[in-house]
Write a protein that holds these residues in place. Structure first.
Motif, PDB file in Angstrom:
ATOM      1  N   LEU A   1       0.831  -1.198   0.000  1.00  0.00           N
ATOM      2  CA  LEU A   1       0.000   0.000   0.000  1.00  0.00           C
ATOM      3  C   LEU A   1       0.865   1.247   0.000  1.00  0.00           C
ATOM      4  O   LEU A   1       1.773   1.379   0.826  1.00  0.00           O
ATOM      5  N   ARG A   2       0.573   2.173  -0.912  1.00  0.00           N
ATOM      6  CA  ARG A   2       1.268   3.467  -0.940  1.00  0.00           C
ATOM      7  C   ARG A   2       0.362   4.495  -0.270  1.00  0.00           C
ATOM      8  O   ARG A   2      -0.818   4.618  -0.593  1.00  0.00           O
ATOM      9  N   ILE A   3       0.957   5.255   0.657  1.00  0.00           N
ATOM     10  CA  ILE A   3       0.210   6.258   1.411  1.00  0.00           C
ATOM     11  C   ILE A   3       0.831   7.616   1.137  1.00  0.00           C
ATOM     12  O   ILE A   3       2.046   7.789   1.307  1.00  0.00           O
ATOM     13  N   ILE A   4       0.003   8.562   0.703  1.00  0.00           N
ATOM     14  CA  ILE A   4       0.478   9.917   0.422  1.00  0.00           C
ATOM     15  C   ILE A   4      -0.457  10.928   1.079  1.00  0.00           C
ATOM     16  O   ILE A   4      -1.564  10.590   1.499  1.00  0.00           O
ATOM     17  N   SER A   5       0.015  12.175   1.126  1.00  0.00           N
ATOM     18  CA  SER A   5      -0.774  13.264   1.696  1.00  0.00           C
ATOM     19  C   SER A   5      -0.665  14.483   0.799  1.00  0.00           C
ATOM     20  O   SER A   5       0.429  14.800   0.316  1.00  0.00           O
ATOM     21  N   ASP A   6      -1.768  15.174   0.603  1.00  0.00           N
ATOM     22  CA  ASP A   6      -1.709  16.394  -0.203  1.00  0.00           C
ATOM     23  C   ASP A   6      -1.100  17.561   0.575  1.00  0.00           C
ATOM     24  O   ASP A   6      -0.848  18.613   0.013  1.00  0.00           O
ATOM     25  N   GLU A   7      -0.832  17.360   1.854  1.00  0.00           N
ATOM     26  CA  GLU A   7      -0.229  18.413   2.666  1.00  0.00           C
ATOM     27  C   GLU A   7       1.291  18.474   2.519  1.00  0.00           C
ATOM     28  O   GLU A   7       1.903  19.484   2.818  1.00  0.00           O
ATOM     29  N   ASN A   8       1.905  17.367   2.122  1.00  0.00           N
ATOM     30  CA  ASN A   8       3.348  17.310   1.952  1.00  0.00           C
ATOM     31  C   ASN A   8       3.646  16.382   0.787  1.00  0.00           C
ATOM     32  O   ASN A   8       3.574  15.161   0.930  1.00  0.00           O
ATOM     33  N   GLU A   9       3.979  16.959  -0.362  1.00  0.00           N
ATOM     34  CA  GLU A   9       4.199  16.131  -1.549  1.00  0.00           C
ATOM     35  C   GLU A   9       5.440  15.250  -1.431  1.00  0.00           C
ATOM     36  O   GLU A   9       5.618  14.323  -2.214  1.00  0.00           O
ATOM     37  N   LEU A  10       6.285  15.492  -0.443  1.00  0.00           N
ATOM     38  CA  LEU A  10       7.459  14.653  -0.231  1.00  0.00           C
ATOM     39  C   LEU A  10       7.163  13.464   0.682  1.00  0.00           C
ATOM     40  O   LEU A  10       7.992  12.576   0.843  1.00  0.00           O
ATOM     41  N   PHE A  11       5.990  13.452   1.288  1.00  0.00           N
ATOM     42  CA  PHE A  11       5.610  12.387   2.216  1.00  0.00           C
ATOM     43  C   PHE A  11       5.108  11.167   1.447  1.00  0.00           C
ATOM     44  O   PHE A  11       4.183  11.260   0.642  1.00  0.00           O
ATOM     45  N   VAL A  12       5.749  10.033   1.696  1.00  0.00           N
ATOM     46  CA  VAL A  12       5.296   8.747   1.146  1.00  0.00           C
ATOM     47  C   VAL A  12       5.600   7.672   2.182  1.00  0.00           C
ATOM     48  O   VAL A  12       6.689   7.632   2.754  1.00  0.00           O
TER      49      VAL A  12
ATOM     50  N   SER B   1      -8.828  -5.576  -2.864  1.00  0.00           N
ATOM     51  CA  SER B   1      -8.145  -6.794  -3.303  1.00  0.00           C
ATOM     52  C   SER B   1      -7.464  -6.637  -4.655  1.00  0.00           C
ATOM     53  O   SER B   1      -6.670  -7.492  -5.034  1.00  0.00           O
ATOM     54  N   GLN B   2      -7.762  -5.593  -5.385  1.00  0.00           N
ATOM     55  CA  GLN B   2      -7.216  -5.394  -6.721  1.00  0.00           C
ATOM     56  C   GLN B   2      -6.235  -4.225  -6.734  1.00  0.00           C
ATOM     57  O   GLN B   2      -6.450  -3.216  -6.040  1.00  0.00           O
ATOM     58  N   VAL B   3      -5.186  -4.337  -7.542  1.00  0.00           N
ATOM     59  CA  VAL B   3      -4.256  -3.228  -7.718  1.00  0.00           C
ATOM     60  C   VAL B   3      -5.063  -1.996  -8.139  1.00  0.00           C
ATOM     61  O   VAL B   3      -5.996  -2.098  -8.927  1.00  0.00           O
ATOM     62  N   ASP B   4      -4.727  -0.865  -7.554  1.00  0.00           N
ATOM     63  CA  ASP B   4      -5.384   0.434  -7.747  1.00  0.00           C
ATOM     64  C   ASP B   4      -6.640   0.619  -6.902  1.00  0.00           C
ATOM     65  O   ASP B   4      -7.278   1.672  -6.994  1.00  0.00           O
ATOM     66  N   ASP B   5      -7.037  -0.367  -6.080  1.00  0.00           N
ATOM     67  CA  ASP B   5      -8.109  -0.122  -5.119  1.00  0.00           C
ATOM     68  C   ASP B   5      -7.644   0.982  -4.171  1.00  0.00           C
ATOM     69  O   ASP B   5      -6.453   1.079  -3.854  1.00  0.00           O
ATOM     70  N   LYS B   6      -8.596   1.797  -3.707  1.00  0.00           N
ATOM     71  CA  LYS B   6      -8.233   2.985  -2.944  1.00  0.00           C
ATOM     72  C   LYS B   6      -8.941   3.047  -1.600  1.00  0.00           C
ATOM     73  O   LYS B   6     -10.075   2.585  -1.459  1.00  0.00           O
ATOM     74  N   LEU B   7      -8.231   3.651  -0.644  1.00  0.00           N
ATOM     75  CA  LEU B   7      -8.767   3.938   0.680  1.00  0.00           C
ATOM     76  C   LEU B   7      -8.452   5.393   1.020  1.00  0.00           C
ATOM     77  O   LEU B   7      -7.459   5.943   0.548  1.00  0.00           O
ATOM     78  N   ILE B   8      -9.282   5.958   1.841  1.00  0.00           N
ATOM     79  CA  ILE B   8      -9.011   7.271   2.426  1.00  0.00           C
ATOM     80  C   ILE B   8      -8.858   7.034   3.921  1.00  0.00           C
ATOM     81  O   ILE B   8      -9.696   6.373   4.536  1.00  0.00           O
ATOM     82  N   TYR B   9      -7.787   7.571   4.499  1.00  0.00           N
ATOM     83  CA  TYR B   9      -7.522   7.402   5.932  1.00  0.00           C
ATOM     84  C   TYR B   9      -7.656   8.767   6.599  1.00  0.00           C
ATOM     85  O   TYR B   9      -6.795   9.625   6.464  1.00  0.00           O
ATOM     86  N   VAL B  10      -8.761   8.993   7.292  1.00  0.00           N
ATOM     87  CA  VAL B  10      -9.001  10.251   7.995  1.00  0.00           C
ATOM     88  C   VAL B  10      -8.335  10.142   9.356  1.00  0.00           C
ATOM     89  O   VAL B  10      -8.716   9.314  10.177  1.00  0.00           O
TER      90      VAL B  10
END
Length: 184
Positions: A3-14, A84-93
């Motif tokens: 899973l790749r996790i990113i934030s729109d608050e810091n484009e360098l955060f991965v 279960s599939q590549v490119d499935d998405k989640l939002i983590y609040v």
């Protein structure tokens, strides 16, 4: 699952979290919290998302399911049952009061490595966004004062300070000269 996790608050955060498909969302939550060095006692939720990042099924930290809201609890929800599939998405609040979230994408489905205790953070770049926004404006300070036992009388001068925005009579004059039907 990778899973790749990113934030729109810091484009360098991965962050890349690898997790067993049979792990629960609580395990994923804990892995994210640990990888970001967050306080694990704060409320958080996952949302299953579509490709337009619309929030669909909510998966909550605490079991909040009732007749009106159809949420799932993190501790009882297995990851593979929601994605279960590549490119499935989640939002983590992770900050409910400021409605701040991270975007999570399933980037790969791999065979589990023998001897690895999942979940793990296998890749970390950049600083995580602050867990909670702290805006110590006047109202926040007043709320904090109230929590510490201040009297409401201590705030009697608010009308003087903010009343000019609402006319000479303060909030009482807010309605103006309009006659509104009280049924609406």
């Amino acid at each position: 699952y990778k899973l790749r996790i990113i934030s729109d608050e810091n484009e360098l955060f991965v962050r890349t979290i690898e997790i067993s498909e049979n792990d629960t969302f609580l395990s994923l939550h804990n892995a994210i919290q640990q990888s970001c060095d967050y306080d694990n006692s704060q409320m958080a939720s996952f949302f299953v998302s579509n490709n337009d990042w619309d929030k669909l099924q909510e998966i909550t930290l605490m079991d909040m399911n009732d007749e009106e809201t159809k949420t799932l609890a993190m501790e009882n929800t297995v990851v593979k049952d929601q994605i279960s599939q590549v490119d499935d998405k989640l939002i983590y609040v992770f900050d409910f009061f400021a409605d701040r979230a991270m975007a999570i994408t399933l980037t790969d489905v791999l065979d589990e490595k023998s001897g690895v205790n999942y979940p793990i953070c296998s890749h970390s770049i950049g600083n995580a966004p602050l867990q909670l926004m702290h805006d110590e404006d006047e109202f926040t300070e007043m709320f904090n004062d109230l929590e510490e036992g201040a009297d409401f009388d201590d705030f009697d001068d608010l009308g003087d300070e903010f009343g000019s925005e609402f006319g000479e009579e303060g909030f009482e004059d807010f309605g103006g000269g309009y006659n509104y039907d009280s049924d609406y």
